[in-house]
Design a protein around this motif. Structure first.
Motif, PDB file in Angstrom:
ATOM      1  N   GLY B  60       0.798  -1.204   0.011  1.00 58.03           N
ATOM      2  CA  GLY B  60       0.017  -0.097   0.162  1.00 58.03           C
ATOM      3  C   GLY B  60       0.895   1.301   0.029  1.00 58.03           C
ATOM      4  N   GLU B 101      19.090 -18.719   9.715  1.00 58.85           N
ATOM      5  CA  GLU B 101      18.572 -17.314  10.030  1.00 58.85           C
ATOM      6  C   GLU B 101      18.451 -16.588   8.729  1.00 58.85           C
ATOM      7  OE1 GLU B 101      20.452 -15.060  13.642  1.00 58.85           O
ATOM      8  OE2 GLU B 101      20.112 -13.304  12.449  1.00 58.85           O
ATOM      9  N   PRO B 106      12.071  -5.069   6.976  1.00 63.48           N
ATOM     10  CA  PRO B 106      10.802  -5.613   7.429  1.00 63.48           C
ATOM     11  C   PRO B 106       9.711  -5.753   6.519  1.00 63.48           C
ATOM     12  CG  PRO B 106      11.240  -3.584   8.402  1.00 63.48           C
ATOM     13  CD  PRO B 106      12.737  -4.112   7.714  1.00 63.48           C
ATOM     14  N   ILE B 107       9.594  -4.901   5.521  1.00 64.91           N
ATOM     15  CA  ILE B 107       8.702  -4.813   4.114  1.00 64.91           C
ATOM     16  C   ILE B 107       8.827  -5.900   3.276  1.00 64.91           C
ATOM     17  CG2 ILE B 107       7.535  -3.624   2.203  1.00 64.91           C
ATOM     18  CD1 ILE B 107       7.386  -1.439   3.880  1.00 64.91           C
ATOM     19  N   LEU B 109      10.446  -8.900   4.037  1.00 64.69           N
ATOM     20  CA  LEU B 109      10.071  -9.894   4.960  1.00 64.69           C
ATOM     21  C   LEU B 109       8.619 -10.120   4.786  1.00 64.69           C
ATOM     22  CD1 LEU B 109      12.403  -9.496   8.088  1.00 64.69           C
ATOM     23  CD2 LEU B 109      12.735 -11.215   6.166  1.00 64.69           C
ATOM     24  N   MET B 110       7.959  -9.128   4.892  1.00 64.41           N
ATOM     25  CA  MET B 110       6.234  -9.204   4.706  1.00 64.41           C
ATOM     26  C   MET B 110       5.837  -9.848   3.539  1.00 64.41           C
ATOM     27  SD  MET B 110       4.272  -6.525   7.174  1.00 64.41           S
ATOM     28  CE  MET B 110       5.142  -5.030   7.128  1.00 64.41           C
ATOM     29  N   ARG B 113       6.178 -13.636   3.269  1.00 66.20           N
ATOM     30  CA  ARG B 113       5.332 -14.497   4.117  1.00 66.20           C
ATOM     31  C   ARG B 113       5.537 -15.981   3.761  1.00 66.20           C
ATOM     32  NH1 ARG B 113       3.907 -12.078   9.485  1.00 66.20           N
ATOM     33  NH2 ARG B 113       5.841 -11.091   9.521  1.00 66.20           N
ATOM     34  N   LYS B 123      15.178 -18.558  11.628  1.00 66.80           N
ATOM     35  CA  LYS B 123      14.886 -17.187  12.594  1.00 66.80           C
ATOM     36  C   LYS B 123      14.743 -16.035  11.686  1.00 66.80           C
ATOM     37  CE  LYS B 123      16.325 -15.309  16.729  1.00 66.80           C
ATOM     38  NZ  LYS B 123      17.483 -15.553  18.169  1.00 66.80           N
ATOM     39  N   VAL B 124      13.615 -15.339  11.720  1.00 65.26           N
ATOM     40  CA  VAL B 124      13.608 -14.085  10.842  1.00 65.26           C
ATOM     41  C   VAL B 124      13.995 -12.898  11.666  1.00 65.26           C
ATOM     42  CG1 VAL B 124      12.035 -12.716   9.591  1.00 65.26           C
ATOM     43  CG2 VAL B 124      11.605 -15.342   9.673  1.00 65.26           C
ATOM     44  N   VAL B 125      14.862 -12.238  11.008  1.00 64.12           N
ATOM     45  CA  VAL B 125      15.607 -10.940  11.820  1.00 64.12           C
ATOM     46  C   VAL B 125      15.635  -9.916  11.074  1.00 64.12           C
ATOM     47  CG1 VAL B 125      17.775 -10.054  13.064  1.00 64.12           C
ATOM     48  CG2 VAL B 125      17.111 -12.849  13.272  1.00 64.12           C
ATOM     49  N   GLU B 126      14.950  -8.660  11.424  1.00 66.25           N
ATOM     50  CA  GLU B 126      14.907  -7.560  10.616  1.00 66.25           C
ATOM     51  C   GLU B 126      16.157  -6.932  10.394  1.00 66.25           C
ATOM     52  OE1 GLU B 126      12.188  -4.725  12.132  1.00 66.25           O
ATOM     53  OE2 GLU B 126      10.408  -5.952  11.731  1.00 66.25           O
ATOM     54  N   GLY B 127      16.717  -6.273   9.223  1.00 73.93           N
ATOM     55  CA  GLY B 127      17.623  -5.394   9.057  1.00 73.93           C
ATOM     56  C   GLY B 127      17.077  -4.184   8.656  1.00 73.93           C
ATOM     57  N   HIS B 145      23.623 -17.693   7.855  1.00 68.85           N
ATOM     58  CA  HIS B 145      22.507 -16.480   7.474  1.00 68.85           C
ATOM     59  C   HIS B 145      22.457 -16.448   5.833  1.00 68.85           C
ATOM     60  CE1 HIS B 145      22.819 -13.916  11.190  1.00 68.85           C
ATOM     61  NE2 HIS B 145      23.686 -15.170  11.414  1.00 68.85           N
TER      62      HIS B 145
END
Lengths: 282, 282
Positions: B60, B101, B106-107, B109-110, B113, B123-127, B145
């Protein structure tokens, strides 16, 4: 006893919104891992009511939920607007200096960007849900881990609140929709029946001059007032747009007439629900 | 040599969009940690051009960028629509079984999904950034990683692509805006000067019946066509709404006249830029 399907676990913002909306009623929560499962729960059992976030003042519209709602065939029967305030929480015996990693839902993490930027040494790790992050830390006794979640979740899982209000923007509100099986809407609606003064709809228009202006003019002639409008391009159909529109009105008959009047000028008009303008804790 | 301020590092989607938009021209990138810094770079040096994502078909509108743009006083001079396709990448000597990992913005990663749900043990880790995640893994030789980033970033940092196209929805497009100091717009614009046929604006309307319909009717009378409309509530001003509107037109004079005609009916009308309808790699 009403059964409410929510995304997230006990202590999540959906839990809080559900209890606020159904204040004074006995409810049982069905906790779902994602929004698809919320709609599936309503489909499986027509007595189940769904509750889902649809827009947030910071993050914007949840476009995916708009689309799930449109496809689900469920009807909106109500809405609730919740002020979202995040807390930074850890195991009760730990303190600021112990924290090396923070866990939460990606949207909550985004809403706390400034707070996280002030603590650059903490590793930011995504979880499925805000409250579940707190619950997991407690259950597995994850030393050095903090969660970002509601204060209610911290209390429920016996976590220590290190800081309240860690969201960047205090004008952080989420609007939740209450949805139900269309055949059960009248049965399920709260008694006394709340006054219907709001409706949500979606329609498609050709990408030609004035097509939207005609539709809005007709709504205006019938004294129907917009509270939200959002256009979405339809991928693969370059010359058409989809519009999500919320309206409020005083006169239900006039509203029904206006829908009859705009129907021939739109394509794929779908009424997503007619309900009472939202209560809120704002 | 044009200086372009982007959010993200070399190999990021902003980098790709900047090179596509300025194809055939020599450009130097100024890599910024966030969008605030992009606008600060344009403010510091009026010759610097900014490039920023403004909306994505899945995620969006980037409401925060809308607001930064409105407050910045910069002008939109162009746009570019980029198809976003993510790759899942790791160190060249590693393979699927090694990965424990995954790091990314974050976007991004979303947007992946479903792929991540198929690999629940990671493991999902934000950068901070997609490309930076790949660069960090390579530079620090972080075994186990993986990053989610563009294929271009994988190539730039010598990473191995385990899977291409890991985004859930293939209709994943981001629209980028090119912004400049308002006093430099004519200087900076590409030569030959592209035909202006699009404009972005923001205005406020009272929350009264038909106020939007009047404005849209006037635009329609002047043969101005909407390509986007989004309403935003103004927090603290319950009875007014802000509208972000994009329009396209054939006749610049008619467009100017339409703006003069709607100005008395709106509040705080601000033209965010007049530019040529976007090229794209779609």
């Amino acid at each position: 006893m009403k059964r409410i399907a929510i995304q997230g676990t006990l202590g999540s913002y959906h839990d809080i919104a559900a209890h606020k909306y159904f204040e004074g009623e006995e409810i049982e929560l069905i906790c779902c891992a994602n929004f698809e499962d919320v709609f599936a729960a309503v489909k499986r059992d027509s007595q189940t009511i769904g509750m889902l976030a649809i827009e947030n003042t910071i993050a914007g519209s949840l476009l995916h939920n708009n689309e799930l709602l449109r496809q689900s065939g469920t009807q909106i029967i109500g809405e609730y607007k919740l002020r979202i305030s995040h807390s930074f929480v850890c195991l009760p015996e730990e303190d600021w200096d112990d924290i090396t990693e923070v866990n939460s839902h990606p949207i909550a993490l985004m809403q706390c960007r400034e707070f996280l930027a002030q603590h650059p040494k903490m590793k930011v790790v995504e979880g499925e849900d805000t409250a579940l992050s707190a619950e997991t830390i407690k259950r597995e006794n994850l030393k050095g881990h903090a969660a970002i979640c509601s204060k209610a979740a911290a209390e429920r899982y016996g976590m220590k609140v290190l800081q309240e209000g860690v969201e960047t923007n205090k004008h952080n509100f989420t609007r939740f929709l209450v949805v139900a099986d269309p055949w059960q809407v009248d049965e399920i609606r709260r008694h006394p029946h709340p006054e219907t003064n709001k409706a949500s709809m979606v329609f498609t228009l050709p990408h030609t001059e004035g097509s939207l202006s005609q539709v809005l003019s007709i709504l205006s002639f019938y004294s129907i007032n917009l509270t939200k409008i959002q256009s979405l391009p339809i991928i693969g159909r370059e010359w058409e747009y989809q519009f999500y529109v919320d309206v409020v009105f005083d006169n239900v008959l006039r509203y029904k007439q206006s829908i009859a009047a705009i129907t021939p000028l739109t394509k794929e008009l779908k009424i997503l629900g007619e309900y009472a303008d939202g209560k809120s804790n704002i």
